[in-house]
Scaffold this active site. Structure first.
Site, PDB file in Angstrom:
ATOM      1  N   ARG A   1      63.940 -99.986 -23.269  1.00  0.00           N
ATOM      2  CA  ARG A   1      64.605 -98.691 -23.416  1.00  0.00           C
ATOM      3  C   ARG A   1      65.966 -98.889 -24.068  1.00  0.00           C
ATOM      4  NH1 ARG A   1      61.757 -95.542 -19.551  1.00  0.00           N
ATOM      5  NH2 ARG A   1      60.257 -96.983 -18.716  1.00  0.00           N
ATOM      6  N   VAL A   2      66.339 -97.976 -24.948  1.00  0.00           N
ATOM      7  CA  VAL A   2      67.600 -98.200 -25.660  1.00  0.00           C
ATOM      8  C   VAL A   2      68.797 -98.154 -24.720  1.00  0.00           C
ATOM      9  CG1 VAL A   2      66.801 -97.515 -27.934  1.00  0.00           C
ATOM     10  CG2 VAL A   2      67.721 -95.804 -26.394  1.00  0.00           C
ATOM     11  N   ASP A   3      68.687 -97.427 -23.625  1.00  0.00           N
ATOM     12  CA  ASP A   3      69.797 -97.429 -22.669  1.00  0.00           C
ATOM     13  C   ASP A   3      70.003 -98.822 -22.101  1.00  0.00           C
ATOM     14  OD1 ASP A   3      69.695 -94.773 -23.044  1.00  0.00           O
ATOM     15  OD2 ASP A   3      68.840 -94.272 -21.078  1.00  0.00           O
ATOM     16  N   ASP A   4      68.994 -99.648 -22.185  1.00  0.00           N
ATOM     17  CA  ASP A   4      69.067-100.991 -21.619  1.00  0.00           C
ATOM     18  C   ASP A   4      69.467-102.045 -22.649  1.00  0.00           C
ATOM     19  OD1 ASP A   4      68.165-100.015 -19.191  1.00  0.00           O
ATOM     20  OD2 ASP A   4      66.058-100.380 -19.671  1.00  0.00           O
ATOM     21  N   VAL A   5      69.605-101.642 -23.919  1.00  0.00           N
ATOM     22  CA  VAL A   5      69.941-102.643 -24.937  1.00  0.00           C
ATOM     23  C   VAL A   5      71.294-103.259 -24.621  1.00  0.00           C
ATOM     24  CG1 VAL A   5      70.632-102.906 -27.361  1.00  0.00           C
ATOM     25  CG2 VAL A   5      68.518-101.717 -26.783  1.00  0.00           C
TER      26      VAL A   5
END
Ligand code: ATP
Ligand code: MG
Length: 694
Positions: A562-566
C-alpha cells in the site's frame, strides 16, 4: 494512436517467448537461482497445459485484450449475452463518468437489462443439464463431517429460504445481514437474498459484537441470519451470544431487527441452552424446510444493488462497498473462468470465507455462474494438523486450489512432509490472493504443493473491484514468481507519479485504473462523497487503488504494497513488499513485516518484524544474516535498521498484516495503537511490545 497508447503496457510481453515455442526441457523449470534477478525468473506452463488452456499464447490474449479496451461495450455485451436476461439492456452497455471534474462519479453497466444472479447460478445451470452435478462439497471442522448438494438440491434449499424471507416481509431492496460460518447455509442465504432482490451484507463470523453492531446500524437489515455456534479447531464459539449483544447494541442506536433466523449447527452444539428472545428469534430448521421448494424470481435491473460488503479494514475504518447485479455477474463469472482456466470437470476449492469479497466472487457467484463443483470448508486449514488442506484436496479430487499468502507462509514453516504424504495429483491450477506473495513462498507453493506442474494465478484485486484486475491467465504466458503479471480483459492499469502523471515503460509509482470495468463498485453505502474523495480525487481522471506498483521491462506488474506504507529512506522509495520478500527468502525466516520509522539522517529508517521458522532460536548472528540477505538482494539502502523478533504478527481476520499497528509499536507510540478489534489475535500486540528491546 489511441489504440497504441491503450496497449503499450502489455505489448512488451510479446518480446517474451510464447510458452508453446519453448523447448519442453525448459517447461516448469524454475530458472531463478541461475539468473541475476527475480525479474528474469520465468516459469513456463507445460506444453500440455498451454494446449488445453482457454487462452494459450500471449498473441491470443493480446487479440482479446485489444478488443476489450477498444470496444468495451461490445466485448462485454458478447459475454453478457451468454447469461439469461429477462429483458436485454438498453444501449449502450456502459456509461460512466470517471472524472470528478466533470460531475458526480457514476458507473453503469447493462442498465435497463433485467436479470437475476441466483437464476443464472442455479436455474440456468440446471436447465442446461447440470441438475445432478455437485454444486457444493461441504467439509466440516472435524474430519469425518461432510455433506454435499447437487445443483437441483441447492435450488430447492435456496427457494425455501427465499419463500421464508418473503413471508417475514423481506422485499426487493431490503438489507439482510448474514453472520454465519462456512456452512452450506451461508451461500444458500446469499443466493436466497439475491433471488428475491434483497441486498445481503455478509459479516465475517469472527467479528466481535461491536463490529457486527456497527454494520447492522449502518445498513439497517430487516433480518439477521446466524447460527447458534461454530467449532473453530477444538473450540466451540457461541455465535448467537455475539449476535444477541450486537442486536442489543444496535437497539440502543435506534435500529431494531425484526427477525433473527438461527440455524442450529448441531455439529458444534445442540440448541438447548441457547438464549432466546421470543418473537424475534426463530430456529431455521423449524420453519424454513416447511416452505415450497420453488420460488419465483424477482427480476432486477442490472444496476440494482446485489450486496453490500465492508472492506477488511487493514488501513482504518471499514468501507461499505456496494456492488450491483449485472456487471458484477458478468465480471465475476468471466474472471473465474479465465484466471483459473476453469473447465466443467474441475473441482474447485477456495479457502476464503464468504465474509470477504473473495468468498463472494470466488466461492459463491463466480464458480456457480460457471456451474462449478465448489468445496466449502468450515474449519481451519491447520486443524487437526498442517496436512488438512491436502487431505481435503485428495478427498474431493480438488483440481483448482485458491488461497492466501499468509496460509502458504504458515504451512511453509512446518515440515514438507505434511504436504508430501498426500498425493495431490488432482491439482491443476493454484491461486493466491490478499497480499503480494513473496517469491520464496511462491516457489514453495509451486514446487512442494503443486509438484512443479501447476501454474499459480497470483490475482491482484480488491473488495472494490469485484473481481480480478491483474492476474495471470495460466496457460497464456510465463509467470514470474511474485508478479501478478498482466491486466485482465478490459482493465487498464496505469502507473502515475506523485503529480498524477502517467509514467511509461519500466517504472514504479501509484497504481490507478483508467475507465470502468463491469465489476466495479458503484458507491460506498450511504456516503457517495467518501467514495469520490477516497478513490477518484487523489488522481483526477483515474480510480486510485491505494497500492504501489512496479512495471518491469517485460510489462509485468509487481505490487509493492500500500502506498501509505511506502518507506522513504534517504530519498529511495522502498515498497514494504520488496524488503519483506527479501527477508522471507532467508531459510530461517517464516514471515516478515516492515514499517518506516523516523530517522535523523535518512528521513526514514526500516524497522522489520521477523517471525522465525518453527523452532529457530533468536541470535545476534541470525540478525546479521537477515540484514545481509536484504543488502544482497535489494541493496545497502534497504537494509533494516532494526530487527524486532515477533512470535506472531498482528493480522486482520482475513489474514493480512496490519502495518499501522506495527508502525505505532516501532515508534513506541503505544497509547496510539487505535482500533485493534478487527485483529485476529489481539494478544500478539502485547507479545510484540514485550519483545521490543530483545
Ligand atoms: P481496507 O481497504 O479496509 O484497508 P483491504 O484493502 O485489506 O482493507 P481488501 O479489499 O480485502 O481490503 O484487500 C484489497 C487489497 O489487498 C489490495 O488493495 C492489495 O493491497 C491487497 N492485495 C490483494 N491481492 C493482492 C495480490 N495478489 N498481490 C498484492 N496485493 C494484493
Ligand atoms: Mg483496501
Amino acid at each position: 494512436m489511441a489504440t497504441d497508447n491503450k496497449l503499450r503496457h502489455v505489448t512488451s510481453m510479446l518480446e517474451l517467448p510464447s510458452p508453446a515455442d519453448q523447448n519442453s526441457a525448459l517447461h516448469a523449470v524454475i530458472l531463478g537461482e541461475a539468473l541475476a534477478s527475480e525479474e528474469n525468473d520465468l516459469v513456463f506452463p507445460s506444453d500440455e497445459f498451454a494446449r488445453q488452456a482457454h487462452v494459450s499464447s500471449p498473441q491470443q490474449y493480446l487479440e482479446m485484450y485489444k478488443r476489450s479496451v477498444e470496444d468495451p461495450a461490445g466485448f462485454w455485451s458478447d459475454i453478457a449475452s451468454q447469461f439469461y436476461w429477462k429483458k436485454k439492456w438498453d444501449q449502450p452497455a456502459c456509461s460512466e463518468n470517471f472524472d470528478f471534474r466533470k460531475g458526480n462519479i457514476s458507473i453503469q453497466w447493462f442498465k435497463g437489462g433485467l436479470t437475476n444472479i441466483c437464476y443464472n447460478c442455479l436455474d440456468r445451470n440446471i436447465e442446461s443439464g447440470n441438475a445432478d452435478k455437485i454444486a457444493i462439497y461441504w467439509e466440516g471442522n472435524d474430519p469425518g463431517f461432510e455433506d454435499s448438494l447437487t445443483y437441483s438440491q441447492l435450488l430447492d434449499r435456496v427457494c425455501q429460504l427465499s419463500n421464508y424471507l418473503k413471508d417475514v416481509g423481506v422485499k426487493k431492496g431490503d438489507a439482510v445481514v448474514i453472520y454465519l460460518p462456512m456452512l452450506m447455509e451461508l451461500p444458500i442465504a446469499m443466493l436466497a437474498c439475491a433471488r428475491i432482490g434483497a441486498v445481503h451484507s455478509v459479516v465475517f463470523a469472527g467479528f466481535s459484537s461491536e463490529s457486527l453492531a456497527q454494520r447492522i446500524v449502518d445498513c439497517k437489515p430487516k433480518v439477521v441470519i446466524t447460527c447458534n455456534a461454530v467449532k473453530r479447531g477444538a473450540k466451540a464459539i457461541h455465535l448467537k451470544d455475539i449476535v444477541d449483544a450486537a442486536l442489543a447494541e444496535s437497539a440502543k442506536n435506534g435500529i431494531s431487527v425484526d427477525v433473527c433466523l438461527t440455524y442450529e449447527n448441531q455439529t458444534a452444539l445442540k440448541r438447548e441452552g441457547t438464549k432466546w428472545q421470543e418473537g424475534r428469534d426463530v430456529w431455521w430448521q423449524d420453519f424454513v424446510p416447511k416452505y415450497p421448494t420453488t420460488c419465483e424470481v424477482e427480476w432486477v435491473d442490472a444496476e440494482d444493488p446485489l450486496f453490500l460488503l465492508y472492506t477488511s479494514g487493514s488501513t482504518g475504518k471499514p468501507k461499505g462497498v456496494l456492488h450491483t447485479t449485472g456487471g458484477y455477474m458478468v465480471y465475476s463469472a468471466t474472471t473465474f473462468k479465465y484466471a483459473f482456466d476453469y473447465k466443467p470437470s474441475d473441482v474447485y476449492w477456495c479457502t476464503a470465507d464468504c465474509g470477504w469479497i473473495t468468498g463472494h466472487s470466488y466461492v459463491t457467484y463466480g464458480p456457480m455462474l460457471n456451474g462449478a463443483s465448489v468445496v466449502v470448508f468450515e474449519g481451519t486449514p491447520t486443524y487437526p494438523d498442517a496436512g488438512r488442506c491436502w487431505d481435503i484436496v485428495d478427498k474431493f479430487k480438488v483440481s483448482i486450489f485458491y488461497t492466501a499468502p499468509t496460509l502458504v507462509r504458515s504451512l511453509m514453516r512446518e515440515s514438507d512432509e505434511h504436504v508430501t504424504r498426500y498425493s495431490r495429483k488432482s491439482l491443476r491450477v493454484l491461486g493466491s490472493v490478499g497480499e503480494p506473495i513473496n517469491p520464496s513462498a511462491w516457489r514453495w507453493f509451486f514446487n512442494v504443493v503443486g509438484d512443479s506442474r501447476c501454474p499459480i494465478s497470483d490475482t491482484w484485486w480488491q473488495t472494490e473491484t469485484g473481481g480480478f484486475m491483474i492476474t495471470p491467465l495460466p496457460g497464456a504466458w510465463p509467470q514470474k514468481p511474485g508478479s501478478a503479471t498482466f491486466p485482465f480483459f478490459g482493465v487498464q492499469p496505469v502507473i502515475v507519479d506523485e503529480k498524477g502523471v502517467e509514467i511509461e515503460g519500466e517504472c514504479n509509482g501509484y497504481l490507478c485504473l483508467k475507465s470502468s470495468w463491469p465489476g466495479a463498485f458503484r458507491t460506498l453505502y450511504g456516503d457517495h462523497e467518501r467514495y469520490e474523495t477516497t478513490y477518484f480525487k487523489p488522481f483526477a481522471g483515474y480510480y486510485f487503488t491505494g497500492d504501489g506498483c512496479r512495471r518491469d521491462k517485460n510489462g509485468y506488474h509487481w505490487l509493492t504494497g500500500r502506498v501509505d506504507d511506502v518507506i522513504n529512506v534517504s530519498g529511495h522509495r522502498i515498497g514494504t513488499a520488496e524488503v519483506e520478500s527479501a527477508l522471507v527468502s532467508h531459510p530461517k525466516c517464516a514471515e516478515a513485516a516492515v514499517v518506516g520509522v523516523e530517522h535523523e539522517v535518512k528521513g526514514q529508517g526500516i524497522y522489520a518484524f521477523v517471525t522465525l521458522a518453527e523452532g529457530e532460536p533468536y541470535s545476534e548472528e541470525l540478525r546479521k544474516s537477515l540484514i545481509l540477505t536484504v543488502r544482497k538482494q535489494i541493496g545497502a539502502f534497504a537494509a533494516p535498521d532494526k530487527i524486532h523478533w515477533a512470535p506472531g504478527l498482528p493480522k486482520t481476520r482475513s489474514g493480512k498484516i496490519m502495518r499501522r499497528i506495527l508502525r505505532k509499536i516501532a515508534s513506541k507510540q503505544l497509547d496510539e495503537l487505535g482500533d485493534t478489534s478487527t485483529l485476529a489475535e489481539p494478544q500478539v500486540v502485547e507479545q510484540l511490545i514485550e519483545l521490543a528491546d530483545c
